[in-house]
Design an enzyme around this catalytic site. Structure first.
Site, PDB file in Angstrom:
ATOM      1  N   SER A 162      36.686  42.697  53.468  1.00 48.78           N
ATOM      2  CA  SER A 162      36.050  43.517  52.460  1.00 48.78           C
ATOM      3  C   SER A 162      34.897  42.699  51.861  1.00 48.78           C
ATOM      4  O   SER A 162      34.000  43.286  51.264  1.00 48.78           O
ATOM      5  CB  SER A 162      36.937  43.700  51.482  1.00 48.78           C
ATOM      6  OG  SER A 162      37.822  42.801  50.808  1.00 48.78           O
ATOM      7  N   ASP A 188      36.329  44.381  40.755  1.00 49.19           N
ATOM      8  CA  ASP A 188      37.335  45.087  40.347  1.00 49.19           C
ATOM      9  C   ASP A 188      38.783  44.085  40.682  1.00 49.19           C
ATOM     10  O   ASP A 188      39.914  44.796  41.106  1.00 49.19           O
ATOM     11  CB  ASP A 188      37.580  46.000  41.483  1.00 49.19           C
ATOM     12  CG  ASP A 188      37.708  45.408  43.135  1.00 49.19           C
ATOM     13  OD1 ASP A 188      37.545  43.853  43.076  1.00 49.19           O
ATOM     14  OD2 ASP A 188      37.690  46.150  43.932  1.00 49.19           O
ATOM     15  N   HIS A 217      37.281  41.639  44.278  1.00 45.59           N
ATOM     16  CA  HIS A 217      35.664  41.706  44.786  1.00 45.59           C
ATOM     17  C   HIS A 217      34.851  41.297  43.645  1.00 45.59           C
ATOM     18  O   HIS A 217      35.082  41.308  42.497  1.00 45.59           O
ATOM     19  CB  HIS A 217      35.320  42.788  45.720  1.00 45.59           C
ATOM     20  CG  HIS A 217      36.423  43.081  46.533  1.00 45.59           C
ATOM     21  ND1 HIS A 217      37.429  44.032  46.534  1.00 45.59           N
ATOM     22  CD2 HIS A 217      36.758  42.739  47.944  1.00 45.59           C
ATOM     23  CE1 HIS A 217      38.359  44.341  47.329  1.00 45.59           C
ATOM     24  NE2 HIS A 217      37.944  43.171  48.259  1.00 45.59           N
TER      25      HIS A 217
END
Length: 390
Positions: free
Chosen positions: A44, A352, A355
């Site tokens: 991610s 968040d 990240h």
């Protein structure tokens, strides 16, 4: 008079040619670069929409800062990979898994959120780990290369491709694979899933296997013609707000900057092993450029002293729920209807809890482009006319 007229016409012609050549040089100077594309492998941290293309689910406020809508990136805006492409004068990388709207003329992104280096032992539903681990991403690259090669062979043989031109017009030429950068930013999910399930001792035992798989992937791509590799190490996960909440630890394990010492120590062990392995491999890959990118040091500096770079909040998430020191609730994460985002993500390191914000990603990308966190030193301005990444 006739000879003078001829001379004047010749002079005008030569002047015109000269002006055209100057114009072409000026017009192309902004895009001069040794690298024609990027092929990325990751999770991610560099996923530009692959996971969301396979499992559509992302909602606001992801993407709120730059794209103004969710675009499959785990951030409020652009990722390190986006800024790297922008700095090299390349378009943002399309996810390999995205069937509509993709443009692969300058590379492809095989990264997928929740991906691991090692093959997962649990399904996505059970373990929360993506099926697109590193070996799968490598196979996707090889399949992509085969399609490109087949198409150009058919073109050369005069095969009728009238029905293919529309879909194949966004493919690169076959020589791009030797002229591209291969980037790797993966391993964080191997780390967190292993340590959550089995603890630090078990994680330490798996480190050589993780590094070995990355090394083997690089060697395989090299054998197939790849020559430039950027391998990112792991960030200081002991400082991430989400892991500070989810990973068990004693208060005595937290340092003066609010980070978990024991977990960051294991990250250091992994990064040292990765660096040592790449150093050995570099000696055996003749004609290749193999760079160890120390994103860890850049991120650690942001967590320890965010104000130096114009930020304010380090171990507190911008988007989340619960407030407090971390603003992170595992059952109400960013994207949940009950969660909310801050109004000033440009002041946060963490987006968040897991990240990073666009602001933090931009700072790290600049350090990569100027070569200050690369081993060996690799300033991109010696290879490309860099573009601003504002």
């Amino acid at each position: 008079m006739g000879s003078v007229g001829v001379s004047w016409r010749v002079w005008k012609f030569l002047l015109g040619v000269w002006l055209v050549m100057i114009g072409m040089l000026i017009g192309s100077s902004d895009s001069l670069c040794e690298f024609e594309g990027i092929f990325n492998f990751g999770d991610s941290n560099t996923d530009t929409g692959g996971f969301n293309a396979a499992f559509p689910a992302q909602v606001s406020p992801f993407g709120m800062t730059f794209f103004k809508k969710p675009v499959g990136r785990s951030s409020d805006g652009r990722l390190i990979l986006d800024f790297l492409a922008q700095g090299l004068g390349l378009p943002y990388l399309s996810p390999y898994l995205q069937s509509i709207g993709s443009d692969f003329r300058h590379g492809a992104n095989f990264a997928s959120s929740a991906s691991t280096v090692l093959e997962p032992t649990a399904s996505l539903d059970v373990g929360g780990i993506s099926p697109f681990h590193l070996a799968i991403q490598l196979r996707q690259l090889q399949h992509f290369k085969a399609i490109v090669s087949e198409f150009y062979e058919q073109q050369g043989q005069g095969t009728n491709n009238d029905n293919k031109d529309a879909s194949y017009s966004y493919l690169p030429s076959p020589d791009i694979f030797a002229k591209s950068i291969y980037t790797f930013y993966i391993g964080q999910n191997d780390f967190t899933s292993k340590v959550s399930a089995y603890g630090i001792p078990s994680l330490r035992e798996s480190l050589p296997q993780i590094v070995s798989q990355i090394d083997a992937t690089i060697r395989e791509i090299y054998a197939e013609g790849g020559r430039t590799f950027l391998v990112f190490n792991l960030g200081p996960v002991g400082c991430y707000p989400g892991f500070l909440v989810e990973l068990g630890h004693d208060p005595s394990d937290v340092d003066e900057f609010g980070c978990m010492v024991s977990y960051n120590d294991v990250v250091d062990d992994y990064n040292n092993l990765l660096r040592e392995t790449l150093t050995e491999t570099r000696e055996n890959l003749v004609g290749a450029t193999l760079i160890y990118v120390d994103v860890h040091s850049a991120l650690l500096q942001l967590f320890r002293d965010p104000t130096t770079h114009g930020l304010k909040h380090s171990t507190r998430a911008c988007c989340g729920h619960g407030g407090g020191d971390y603003n992170f609730e595992p059952k109400i994460m960013c994207g949940n209807m009950a969660a909310s985002a801050c109004d000033d993500p440009e002041n946060y390191v963490s987006w968040d809890g897991i990240h990073f914000t666009e602001a933090a990603n931009k700072i790290v990308a600049r350090a990569i482009l100027d070569g200050s966190i690369s081993q060996p030193h690799f300033p991109f301005q010696q290879h490309c006319d860099l573009h601003p990444i504002d």
